[in-house]
Design a protein around this motif. Structure first.
Motif, PDB file in Angstrom:
ATOM      1  N   THR A 125       4.085 -21.243  -8.283  1.00  0.00           N
ATOM      2  CA  THR A 125       3.270 -20.782  -7.166  1.00  0.00           C
ATOM      3  C   THR A 125       2.712 -19.412  -7.504  1.00  0.00           C
ATOM      4  O   THR A 125       3.446 -18.554  -8.010  1.00  0.00           O
ATOM      5  CB  THR A 125       4.099 -20.698  -5.873  1.00  0.00           C
ATOM      6  OG1 THR A 125       4.564 -22.011  -5.534  1.00  0.00           O
ATOM      7  CG2 THR A 125       3.278 -20.147  -4.718  1.00  0.00           C
ATOM      8  N   ALA A 126       1.418 -19.229  -7.252  1.00  0.00           N
ATOM      9  CA  ALA A 126       0.778 -17.925  -7.440  1.00  0.00           C
ATOM     10  C   ALA A 126       0.373 -17.390  -6.078  1.00  0.00           C
ATOM     11  O   ALA A 126      -0.181 -18.118  -5.256  1.00  0.00           O
ATOM     12  CB  ALA A 126      -0.440 -18.046  -8.345  1.00  0.00           C
ATOM     13  N   LEU A 127       0.678 -16.137  -5.841  1.00  0.00           N
ATOM     14  CA  LEU A 127       0.258 -15.429  -4.635  1.00  0.00           C
ATOM     15  C   LEU A 127      -0.712 -14.354  -5.104  1.00  0.00           C
ATOM     16  O   LEU A 127      -0.439 -13.657  -6.083  1.00  0.00           O
ATOM     17  CB  LEU A 127       1.446 -14.765  -3.945  1.00  0.00           C
ATOM     18  CG  LEU A 127       2.536 -15.685  -3.416  1.00  0.00           C
ATOM     19  CD1 LEU A 127       3.558 -15.972  -4.483  1.00  0.00           C
ATOM     20  CD2 LEU A 127       3.197 -15.058  -2.216  1.00  0.00           C
ATOM     21  N   CYS A 128      -1.838 -14.230  -4.437  1.00  0.00           N
ATOM     22  CA  CYS A 128      -2.822 -13.253  -4.868  1.00  0.00           C
ATOM     23  C   CYS A 128      -3.442 -12.594  -3.646  1.00  0.00           C
ATOM     24  O   CYS A 128      -3.797 -13.270  -2.680  1.00  0.00           O
ATOM     25  CB  CYS A 128      -3.896 -13.923  -5.721  1.00  0.00           C
ATOM     26  SG  CYS A 128      -4.887 -12.755  -6.659  1.00  0.00           S
ATOM     27  N   GLY A 129      -3.551 -11.272  -3.697  1.00  0.00           N
ATOM     28  CA  GLY A 129      -4.163 -10.537  -2.607  1.00  0.00           C
ATOM     29  C   GLY A 129      -3.983  -9.048  -2.758  1.00  0.00           C
ATOM     30  O   GLY A 129      -3.334  -8.578  -3.692  1.00  0.00           O
ATOM     31  N   SER A 130      -4.555  -8.309  -1.838  1.00  0.00           N
ATOM     32  CA  SER A 130      -4.488  -6.848  -1.868  1.00  0.00           C
ATOM     33  C   SER A 130      -3.265  -6.360  -1.118  1.00  0.00           C
ATOM     34  O   SER A 130      -2.895  -6.902  -0.072  1.00  0.00           O
ATOM     35  CB  SER A 130      -5.742  -6.254  -1.233  1.00  0.00           C
ATOM     36  OG  SER A 130      -6.865  -6.583  -2.001  1.00  0.00           O
ATOM     37  N   ALA A 131      -2.654  -5.310  -1.669  1.00  0.00           N
ATOM     38  CA  ALA A 131      -1.475  -4.722  -1.040  1.00  0.00           C
ATOM     39  C   ALA A 131      -1.285  -3.302  -1.546  1.00  0.00           C
ATOM     40  O   ALA A 131      -1.655  -2.997  -2.677  1.00  0.00           O
ATOM     41  CB  ALA A 131      -0.233  -5.557  -1.366  1.00  0.00           C
ATOM     42  N   ASP A 132      -0.695  -2.463  -0.694  1.00  0.00           N
ATOM     43  CA  ASP A 132      -0.249  -1.166  -1.186  1.00  0.00           C
ATOM     44  C   ASP A 132       1.178  -1.359  -1.704  1.00  0.00           C
ATOM     45  O   ASP A 132       1.725  -2.461  -1.659  1.00  0.00           O
ATOM     46  CB  ASP A 132      -0.360  -0.090  -0.100  1.00  0.00           C
ATOM     47  CG  ASP A 132       0.510  -0.354   1.118  1.00  0.00           C
ATOM     48  OD1 ASP A 132       1.432  -1.215   1.064  1.00  0.00           O
ATOM     49  OD2 ASP A 132       0.274   0.288   2.148  1.00  0.00           O
ATOM     50  N   GLN A 133       1.782  -0.310  -2.207  1.00  0.00           N
ATOM     51  CA  GLN A 133       3.110  -0.442  -2.815  1.00  0.00           C
ATOM     52  C   GLN A 133       4.167  -0.903  -1.816  1.00  0.00           C
ATOM     53  O   GLN A 133       5.036  -1.693  -2.157  1.00  0.00           O
ATOM     54  CB  GLN A 133       3.529   0.883  -3.460  1.00  0.00           C
ATOM     55  CG  GLN A 133       2.715   1.204  -4.688  1.00  0.00           C
ATOM     56  CD  GLN A 133       2.963   0.212  -5.800  1.00  0.00           C
ATOM     57  OE1 GLN A 133       4.037   0.206  -6.385  1.00  0.00           O
ATOM     58  NE2 GLN A 133       1.993  -0.625  -6.075  1.00  0.00           N
TER      59      GLN A 133
END
Length: 92
Positions: free
Chosen positions: A48-56
């Motif tokens: 499974t791949a999860l992809c997206g924007s995030a801060d630390q």
């Protein structure tokens, strides 16, 4: 990572996280709104791949959630853009 951008707790980047096993798309909200795609690798294992924007802080929360669910972490990488529905291959 581009060394000019910095890497602080308030910096948002786009990440691709790969784990072994199946995580349904319905988990997206719990995983910080990341896009979730699952595929079978040529060797037969499900990834499974999860992809997206995030801060630390958000990235840490997603990784902790995956750990709590018992997933084996394969990779975490900073990427320029997510690649739609496809799960990227481990061979890079």
């Amino acid at each position: 990572m581009d060394s000019k951008r910095g890497f602080g707790t308030g910096t948002t980047s786009t990440y691709r996280i790969r784990v072994q096993g199946h995580l349904g798309e319905d988990w997206s909200d719990r995983m910080g709104g990341m896009h979730i795609a699952t595929a079978r690798e040529p060797d037969g294992r499900v990834v499974t791949a999860l992809c997206g924007s995030a801060d630390q802080a958000a990235l840490s929360g997603v990784l902790n959630s995956l750990f709590d669910l018992g997933f084996c972490l394969l990779s975490v990488e900073e990427v320029e853009l997510c690649q739609g529905e496809t799960v990227p291959s481990a061979s890079r």
